[in-house]
Design an enzyme around this catalytic site. Structure first.
Site, PDB file in Angstrom:
ATOM      1  N   ASP A 137      27.762  48.000  37.036  1.00 32.41           N
ATOM      2  CA  ASP A 137      29.007  48.614  36.778  1.00 32.41           C
ATOM      3  C   ASP A 137      29.837  48.124  35.779  1.00 32.41           C
ATOM      4  O   ASP A 137      29.510  46.739  35.308  1.00 32.41           O
ATOM      5  CB  ASP A 137      29.603  48.997  38.056  1.00 32.41           C
ATOM      6  CG  ASP A 137      30.117  47.377  38.516  1.00 32.41           C
ATOM      7  OD1 ASP A 137      29.129  46.642  38.521  1.00 32.41           O
ATOM      8  OD2 ASP A 137      31.131  47.301  39.032  1.00 32.41           O
ATOM      9  N   ASP A 185      29.864  42.324  29.570  1.00 36.42           N
ATOM     10  CA  ASP A 185      30.248  42.220  31.147  1.00 36.42           C
ATOM     11  C   ASP A 185      29.845  43.646  31.693  1.00 36.42           C
ATOM     12  O   ASP A 185      30.504  44.415  31.887  1.00 36.42           O
ATOM     13  CB  ASP A 185      31.636  42.146  31.227  1.00 36.42           C
ATOM     14  CG  ASP A 185      31.955  41.977  32.917  1.00 36.42           C
ATOM     15  OD1 ASP A 185      31.009  41.576  33.543  1.00 36.42           O
ATOM     16  OD2 ASP A 185      33.132  41.793  33.164  1.00 36.42           O
ATOM     17  N   GLU A 193      30.241  45.549  41.382  1.00 46.11           N
ATOM     18  CA  GLU A 193      30.767  44.085  41.340  1.00 46.11           C
ATOM     19  C   GLU A 193      32.158  44.327  40.952  1.00 46.11           C
ATOM     20  O   GLU A 193      33.189  43.588  41.571  1.00 46.11           O
ATOM     21  CB  GLU A 193      30.024  43.480  40.332  1.00 46.11           C
ATOM     22  CG  GLU A 193      30.350  42.027  40.286  1.00 46.11           C
ATOM     23  CD  GLU A 193      31.353  41.764  39.323  1.00 46.11           C
ATOM     24  OE1 GLU A 193      32.004  40.511  39.581  1.00 46.11           O
ATOM     25  OE2 GLU A 193      32.003  42.318  38.748  1.00 46.11           O
ATOM     26  N   HIS A 221      68.748  60.202  42.526  1.00 43.70           N
ATOM     27  CA  HIS A 221      69.304  60.230  41.375  1.00 43.70           C
ATOM     28  C   HIS A 221      70.480  59.124  41.258  1.00 43.70           C
ATOM     29  O   HIS A 221      71.139  58.710  42.076  1.00 43.70           O
ATOM     30  CB  HIS A 221      70.278  61.547  41.313  1.00 43.70           C
ATOM     31  CG  HIS A 221      70.896  61.860  39.714  1.00 43.70           C
ATOM     32  ND1 HIS A 221      71.952  60.930  39.105  1.00 43.70           N
ATOM     33  CD2 HIS A 221      70.532  62.920  38.859  1.00 43.70           C
ATOM     34  CE1 HIS A 221      72.177  61.440  38.148  1.00 43.70           C
ATOM     35  NE2 HIS A 221      71.613  62.513  37.880  1.00 43.70           N
ATOM     36  N   THR A 229      66.758  58.532  34.907  1.00 43.89           N
ATOM     37  CA  THR A 229      67.688  57.851  35.562  1.00 43.89           C
ATOM     38  C   THR A 229      67.313  58.178  37.089  1.00 43.89           C
ATOM     39  O   THR A 229      68.001  58.903  37.874  1.00 43.89           O
ATOM     40  CB  THR A 229      69.222  58.318  35.536  1.00 43.89           C
ATOM     41  OG1 THR A 229      69.071  59.814  35.413  1.00 43.89           O
ATOM     42  CG2 THR A 229      69.623  57.735  34.101  1.00 43.89           C
TER      43      THR A 229
HETATM   44  N1  BES Z   1      31.997  38.809  34.775  1.00 43.41           N
HETATM   45  C1  BES Z   1      33.172  38.725  35.682  1.00 43.41           C
HETATM   46  C2  BES Z   1      33.416  37.343  36.080  1.00 43.41           C
HETATM   47  C3  BES Z   1      33.873  36.236  35.472  1.00 43.41           C
HETATM   48  C4  BES Z   1      35.225  36.526  34.798  1.00 43.41           C
HETATM   49  C5  BES Z   1      33.466  35.284  34.717  1.00 43.41           C
HETATM   50  C6  BES Z   1      35.772  35.935  34.078  1.00 43.41           C
HETATM   51  C7  BES Z   1      34.010  34.300  34.171  1.00 43.41           C
HETATM   52  C8  BES Z   1      35.334  34.657  33.599  1.00 43.41           C
HETATM   53  C9  BES Z   1      33.122  39.735  36.714  1.00 43.41           C
HETATM   54  O1  BES Z   1      32.560  40.814  36.281  1.00 43.41           O
HETATM   55  C10 BES Z   1      34.668  40.219  37.338  1.00 43.41           C
HETATM   56  O2  BES Z   1      35.345  40.621  36.217  1.00 43.41           O
HETATM   57  N2  BES Z   1      35.048  39.816  38.275  1.00 43.41           N
HETATM   58  C11 BES Z   1      36.168  39.927  38.876  1.00 43.41           C
HETATM   59  C12 BES Z   1      36.011  39.892  40.279  1.00 43.41           C
HETATM   60  C13 BES Z   1      36.948  40.749  41.323  1.00 43.41           C
HETATM   61  C14 BES Z   1      36.723  42.020  40.821  1.00 43.41           C
HETATM   62  C15 BES Z   1      36.451  40.365  42.607  1.00 43.41           C
HETATM   63  C16 BES Z   1      37.206  39.126  38.350  1.00 43.41           C
HETATM   64  O3  BES Z   1      37.234  38.123  38.070  1.00 43.41           O
HETATM   65  O4  BES Z   1      38.382  39.568  38.371  1.00 43.41           O
HETATM   66 MN    MN Z   2      30.846  40.538  35.291  1.00 44.65          MN
HETATM   67 MN    MN Z   3      34.074  42.032  34.880  1.00 36.10          MN
END
Ligand code: BES
Ligand code: MN
Ligand code: MN
Length: 499
Positions: free
Chosen positions: A100, A131, A165, A227, A330
């Site tokens: 995903d 990613d 994920e 308002h 506003t």
């Molecule tokens: N690939 C990332 C994890 C990651 C982020 C590794 C930055 C190294 C550096 C993963 O896909 C991700 O985005 N994880 C989320 C987890 C959350 C949704 C629980 C994150 O880190 O925000």
């Molecule tokens: Mn990832």
């Molecule tokens: Mn990610």
């Protein structure tokens, strides 16, 4: 293994590998978009079909449904369990990756269509390029290239590929626990390629991740929006209360003000302190890449790395319900919800953090002495949330995501498994990798470690400036191609680990 023959084959098939990444990027497998669920299923099957072509056996595991507050049920995408080889004489590697991606839209500021792969100046742009579709494909290509060059795959591989994920891996922990003595039995090592190099040139191996806890603060001041000309001056406004509350969380130097958190952070030992010295990292390059005027650590290398890897951080993300469109309206919003998260490190746990944060916010609320309703709470295990699917405001729905606090993870980088990873890197890049940690989170990492009882290693393919989750996400062509070689060479090294 004839590595040179394998490397040569990989170099000669670059266009093929790019065209497969193109196909993958075109599948809009965004886990935060409920309406895109069929695309995730398609993506999972796309990878399953390719694994079958490589000779793997593939199972799709149903991990149930998510229940929306409306009572509506939405099926979770299946988790792919693939097995390549069952030779008891070989080492068995378990590989995890996710199929995903984060949401993306041209209007967010992408220079090109996010779900089309665009090749430009040695870079491959597209949502998921780094990613995590690119790295997942590297595993498949490595197997394919070894087979095509007539070489035996020197290890057994168990693939675990999921499609949720980015939205908290719902259902995966339970599946892994249930498969402990079944699918996962016999695992010797676990490898995840879902993070990034520390810089742009030098590869690394990663032995730690921060966890993450996500919080909401809700404040309501009226039964409908008001308002400000008619009612302003008579109402204790929810927005002012919320800004007050959010401003009690962190100071201008990024220090977390919540009581009881810093006491939980594992103390820094002189040995750990010494590790940062030799790491190839330039805080000034880092600052320039972000495009910020001055970082909190003012150019200190070790302090910058520690702030990213081994200290907790608190980020304010947004306010739901407040006026945020162009122009001037506003209005006094009747109810606003502030959102923030804390990246957690050893020895913090989601439970201990939740307790401190909620207590602290309730204490601050007392000081504020507002007559309004306030509720501060954390998302956590099993407790999920998603915006009403029937909501006419698509923008809101598109930001909806499921979440349950993620634990942090650190392991021993001197394990023979890490030495095997380092040898694989050396064989492709000719250098010793830096040993790094990450500030981001992959909540199932610790689950893999606990369930298998084996060493887990993060072996990144992409570079620090790939822009995961951001506009114009990309993977460098060289990272993608060298990544295939690295993972193939790593399989070879894993086969030789004797302990
Ligand atoms: N690939 C990332 C994890 C990651 C982020 C590794 C930055 C190294 C550096 C993963 O896909 C991700 O985005 N994880 C989320 C987890 C959350 C949704 C629980 C994150 O880190 O925000
Ligand atoms: Mn990832
Ligand atoms: Mn990610």
């Amino acid at each position: 293994m004839d590595l040179l023959k394998f490397f040569k084959y990989v170099d000669e098939h670059q266009t093929h590998y790019v065209s497969l990444l193109r196909e993958a990027v075109e599948i809009k497998s965004v886990s935060a978009w409920p309406e895109a669920r069929p695309e995730i299923v398609k993506m999972v099957h796309w990878v399953g079909d390719r694994l079958k072509k490589l000779g793997a056996t593939v199972e799709y595991r149903d991990v149930g449904e998510q229940e929306l507050p409306s009572g509506q049920k939405l099926a979770l995408p299946p988790v792919l369990l693939g097995q390549l080889g069952t030779d008891p004489a070989k080492r068995t590697l378990c590989v995890y990756g996710h199929l995903d991606v984060q949401p993306a839209a041209r209007e967010d500021g992408w220079a090109t269509e996010p779900f089309q792969l665009i090749e430009k100046d040695g870079q491959l742009f597209g949502r998921g390029a780094t990613d995590d579709k690119g790295p997942v494909l590297c595993w498949l290509h490595a197997v394919e290239a070894l087979q095509a060059t007539g070489q035996d795959i020197p290890i057994n591989i168990k693939f675990v590929f999921e499609g949720m994920e980015e939205s908290g891996s719902e259902g995966l922990d339970d599946l892994l626990a249930a498969e402990k003595d079944k699918f996962l039995a016999g695992t010797d090592f676990v490898c995840i390629s879902d993070n990034y190099w520390l810089g742009k040139k030098k590869p690394c191996i990663t032995y730690g991740l921060r966890g993450v806890c996500y919080f909401f603060i809700e404040v309501q001041c009226a039964k409908q929006d008001l308002h400000s000309g008619i009612f302003g001056g008579t109402v204790h406004e929810a927005m002012s209360d919320l800004m007050y509350m959010m401003n009690t969380l962190v100071d201008a130097e990024g220090r977390i003000l919540v009581d009881g958190l810093k006491e939980q952070v594992a103390p820094l030992t002189p040995e750990e302190r010494a590790l940062y010295k030799d790491i190839d990292f330039d805080p000034e390059d880092y600052r320039k890449d972000i495009g910020t005027n001055c970082c909190i650590q003012k150019g200190d290398k070790a302090e910058t790395l520690m702030a990213r890897w081994r200290h907790p951080s608190l980020s304010l993300h947004g306010v739901h319900g407040a006026f945020s469109e162009d122009g001037a309206k506003t209005v006094i919003p009747m109810k606003v919800t502030g959102k923030f998260s804390i990246r957690i490190v050893p020895n913090m746990t989601p439970e201990s953090v939740e307790k401190c944060v909620v207590e602290y916010l309730n204490k601050q609320w007392k000081k504020r002495a507002s007559p309004n309703e306030m509720k501060a709470f954390m998302f956590h295990g099993g407790r999920c949330w998603v915006t009403d699917l029937t909501c006419p405001d698509l923008c809101v729905c598109r930001q909806a995501f499921m979440f349950h606090g993620g634990r942090c993870w650190v392991t021993d980088p001197h394990h023979p498994h890490y030495q095997a990873g380092a040898r694989a890197i050396k064989s492709v890049f000719g250098v010793e990798p830096d040993l790094t940690r990450e500030g981001g989170s992959i909540p199932v990492t610790l689950t893999f470690q606990e369930v298998t009882g084996k060493n887990v290693m993060l072996l990144p393919v992409g570079a620090c400036d790939d822009g995961a989750h951001s506009q114009n996400e990309k993977i460098n062509m060289t990272n993608y191609i060298q990544g295939i070689k690295m993972l193939g060479s790593y399989m070879n090294e894993v086969s030789k680990i004797s302990e």
